[in-house]
Design a protein around this motif. Structure first.
Motif, PDB file in Angstrom:
ATOM      1  N   LYS A 147       0.819  -1.218   0.000  1.00 20.27           N
ATOM      2  CA  LYS A 147       0.000   0.000   0.000  1.00 20.27           C
ATOM      3  C   LYS A 147       0.851   1.266   0.000  1.00 20.27           C
ATOM      4  O   LYS A 147       1.935   1.316   0.589  1.00 20.27           O
ATOM      5  N   CYS A 168      -3.056   4.209   2.335  1.00 15.88           N
ATOM      6  CA  CYS A 168      -4.240   3.935   1.528  1.00 15.88           C
ATOM      7  C   CYS A 168      -4.863   2.619   1.994  1.00 15.88           C
ATOM      8  O   CYS A 168      -4.176   1.761   2.562  1.00 15.88           O
ATOM      9  N   THR A 169      -6.145   2.452   1.745  1.00 13.37           N
ATOM     10  CA  THR A 169      -6.838   1.223   2.172  1.00 13.37           C
ATOM     11  C   THR A 169      -6.791   0.136   1.102  1.00 13.37           C
ATOM     12  O   THR A 169      -7.067  -1.022   1.382  1.00 13.37           O
ATOM     13  N   PHE A 200      -8.903   5.549  -3.649  1.00 17.21           N
ATOM     14  CA  PHE A 200      -8.490   4.741  -2.497  1.00 17.21           C
ATOM     15  C   PHE A 200      -7.129   4.099  -2.739  1.00 17.21           C
ATOM     16  O   PHE A 200      -6.480   3.650  -1.805  1.00 17.21           O
ATOM     17  N   THR A 210      -3.837   9.489  -0.001  1.00 18.65           N
ATOM     18  CA  THR A 210      -3.719   9.028   1.391  1.00 18.65           C
ATOM     19  C   THR A 210      -4.577   9.836   2.366  1.00 18.65           C
ATOM     20  O   THR A 210      -4.652   9.484   3.538  1.00 18.65           O
ATOM     21  N   GLN A 219      -9.925   8.312   2.569  1.00 19.09           N
ATOM     22  CA  GLN A 219      -9.809   6.898   2.932  1.00 19.09           C
ATOM     23  C   GLN A 219     -10.868   6.431   3.925  1.00 19.09           C
ATOM     24  O   GLN A 219     -11.248   5.256   3.933  1.00 19.09           O
ATOM     25  N   LYS A 220     -11.372   7.317   4.771  1.00 20.94           N
ATOM     26  CA  LYS A 220     -12.340   6.897   5.790  1.00 20.94           C
ATOM     27  C   LYS A 220     -13.661   6.427   5.185  1.00 20.94           C
ATOM     28  O   LYS A 220     -14.462   5.787   5.866  1.00 20.94           O
ATOM     29  N   ASP A 271     -12.506  -0.824   3.351  1.00 23.29           N
ATOM     30  CA  ASP A 271     -11.469  -1.481   4.148  1.00 23.29           C
ATOM     31  C   ASP A 271     -10.848  -0.563   5.202  1.00 23.29           C
ATOM     32  O   ASP A 271      -9.828  -0.905   5.799  1.00 23.29           O
ATOM     33  N   TYR A 272     -11.450   0.606   5.428  1.00 20.23           N
ATOM     34  CA  TYR A 272     -10.887   1.539   6.414  1.00 20.23           C
ATOM     35  C   TYR A 272     -11.031   0.964   7.821  1.00 20.23           C
ATOM     36  O   TYR A 272     -12.092   0.461   8.198  1.00 20.23           O
ATOM     37  N   ASN A 273      -9.939   1.011   8.585  1.00 24.35           N
ATOM     38  CA  ASN A 273      -9.935   0.500   9.959  1.00 24.35           C
ATOM     39  C   ASN A 273     -10.077   1.670  10.927  1.00 24.35           C
ATOM     40  O   ASN A 273      -9.201   2.521  11.020  1.00 24.35           O
ATOM     41  N   GLY A 306      -5.610   3.503   9.738  1.00 22.67           N
ATOM     42  CA  GLY A 306      -4.668   3.416   8.623  1.00 22.67           C
ATOM     43  C   GLY A 306      -3.420   4.236   8.852  1.00 22.67           C
ATOM     44  O   GLY A 306      -2.814   4.755   7.911  1.00 22.67           O
TER      45      GLY A 306
END
Length: 426
Positions: A196, A225-226, A240, A244, A249-250, A254-256, A261
């Motif tokens: 990533k 990046c996710t 995505f 960055t 990205q949120k 796949d955003y944690n 991230g």
């Protein structure tokens, strides 16, 4: 912040609580429900109004604010590049070894921003450059926006023409500054971790531009990046993969939300030391510091160095797979919003340490003091560059090898794998 009467529009409740907690801790203010307060963190719009000729406002000696009046010379994408280009040319005229070029006419030391043009003004120059390498990818950004808004990638001239039509201009005629864009050669070989792309958000505090005195915050972070990176042209529209910004990205699947991230800079250092070696890692961070100092020197002559001002900038740096750092942009109002628990701790400490330098001991501000705080109040900041100290060390200060290695003038620089390593901040 500034000692200014009246209310302030906070961006988020988190930012408000972090700042107010810091202010109350110093005994400066006590905030209750529906109460006005005099200390607040100013937006760039408020600063513009404070220093506007029309308002006629004059700050007193006990009022300090958290932006320089024309900070945009560094924080607007187009002006930053323009000032760096001017700085290079001035050093060339002076015969400075810093402006040395290789046999292809490329700067050896000052090549730290991607090739960039302003649109619409430099359209013909861009086309000329594009045709030299028609397979290249370019990234377009509106000059006056943040958080990834309005950014897109192109690899064909027809996409530029389509953008021009969509922007309601049939040809590249003069547009307002709000519609101005920069177009930069895309760094298509970024250093990847876990496949990533990521960039660095680093915080730099400037207390005065003339003489230049700046501080580096040790607790920066990486933003990932996710989605795994691919240079494939079929993914140019997938932000995505390429951007960055947390604001982008949120929204990814796949955003944690736990780690956001993000990695701390110290974790990045550990990773690079274990995979590339400590010497190479130290060299990389020295070069990042070098870039920051040179970007500040580039704008120092044009910056309105008002004695009431200080400023904390958010620097965005990308590292390519050859471990070369690139300056992407500088933010005048780096987000204080917390996306994770670690984020909140970092930004609380950032505000706390910034205020301790701007107003040592939590005393009533005085814009006339020498702006050189004692070492014990620096917290997580460290002095990055002090122009007065550098000048007192002699004229060869500007071209230095890494600490512990020999120094010398042009033609006698310390070499590391065939290339000079420059530092100016110790």
């Amino acid at each position: 912040f500034g000692i200014m009467a009246g209310k302030v529009k906070w961006v988020t409740d988190i930012e408000k609580s972090v700042l107010i907690n810091n202010f109350e801790k110093r005994g400066w203010i006590q905030v209750t429900e529906n109460e006005d307060w005099n200390f607040y963190w100013m937006s760039v719009q408020t600063i513009r109004n404070v220093f506007s000729v029309e308002t006629g406002y004059r700050l007193s000696d006990d009022q300090i604010v958290n932006h320089f009046p024309n900070h945009y010379e560094l924080t607007r994408k187009d002006l930053m590049v323009k000032n760096i280009k001017r700085y290079r040319k001035e050093l060339e005229k002076e015969g400075s070894p810093l402006a040395e070029k290789d046999e292809n006419g490329k700067y050896l030391y000052l090549d730290f921003v991607p090739v960039t043009f302003m649109l619409p003004a430099d359209y013909n120059l861009f086309v000329e450059e594009f045709r030299k390498n028609p397979s290249s990818t370019w990234i377009m950004k509106p000059c006056g926006k943040a958080q990834g808004k309005g950014i897109f990638l192109i690899n064909k001239l027809s996409q530029i023409k389509k953008w021009s039509r969509d922007s309601k201009t049939s040809s590249f005629v003069s547009q307002s500054s709000k519609e101005a864009y920069v177009i930069s050669l895309y760094i298509n070989n970024p250093l990847l971790i876990g496949g990533k792309k990521f960039d660095l958000r680093l915080y730099v505090l400037v207390s005065t531009y003339r003489p230049l005195r700046c501080y580096m915050y040790k607790l920066g972070f990486c933003r990932f990046c996710t989605v795994k990176y691919t240079p494939s042209t079929s993914e140019l529209d997938n932000m995505f993969v390429h951007l960055t910004n947390v604001a982008i990205q949120k929204h990814g699947d796949d955003y944690n939300h736990i780690h956001g991230g993000k990695w701390t800079v110290s974790n990045l250092r550990l990773y690079l030391e274990s995979t590339r070696g400590k010497e190479v890692t130290n060299k990389l961070f020295d070069e990042i510091h070098w870039i920051i100092v040179q970007s500040l020197k580039a704008v120092a002559p044009v910056m309105n160095n008002d004695k009431h001002c200080f400023e904390c900038y958010g620097y965005d740096i990308i590292i390519d797979d050859k471990l070369k750092p690139w300056l992407i942009e500088v933010n005048a109002s780096p987000s204080l919003t917390s996306s994770t628990a670690n984020d909140r701790i970092l930004k609380y400490n950032l505000i706390n340490d910034t205020l301790n330098i701007a107003v040592p001991n939590g005393e009533i501000p005085d814009c006339k003091w020498n702006k050189s705080p004692p070492k014990e109040v620096l917290g997580n900041y460290e002095v990055l560059y002090d122009e007065e100290m550098a000048q007192s060390d002699g004229p060869d200060r500007e071209l230095r090898s890494r600490p512990g290695q020999p120094t010398g003038g042009k033609g006698n620089r310390a070499r590391d794998s065939g290339k000079a390593v420059l530092t100016t901040w110790k």
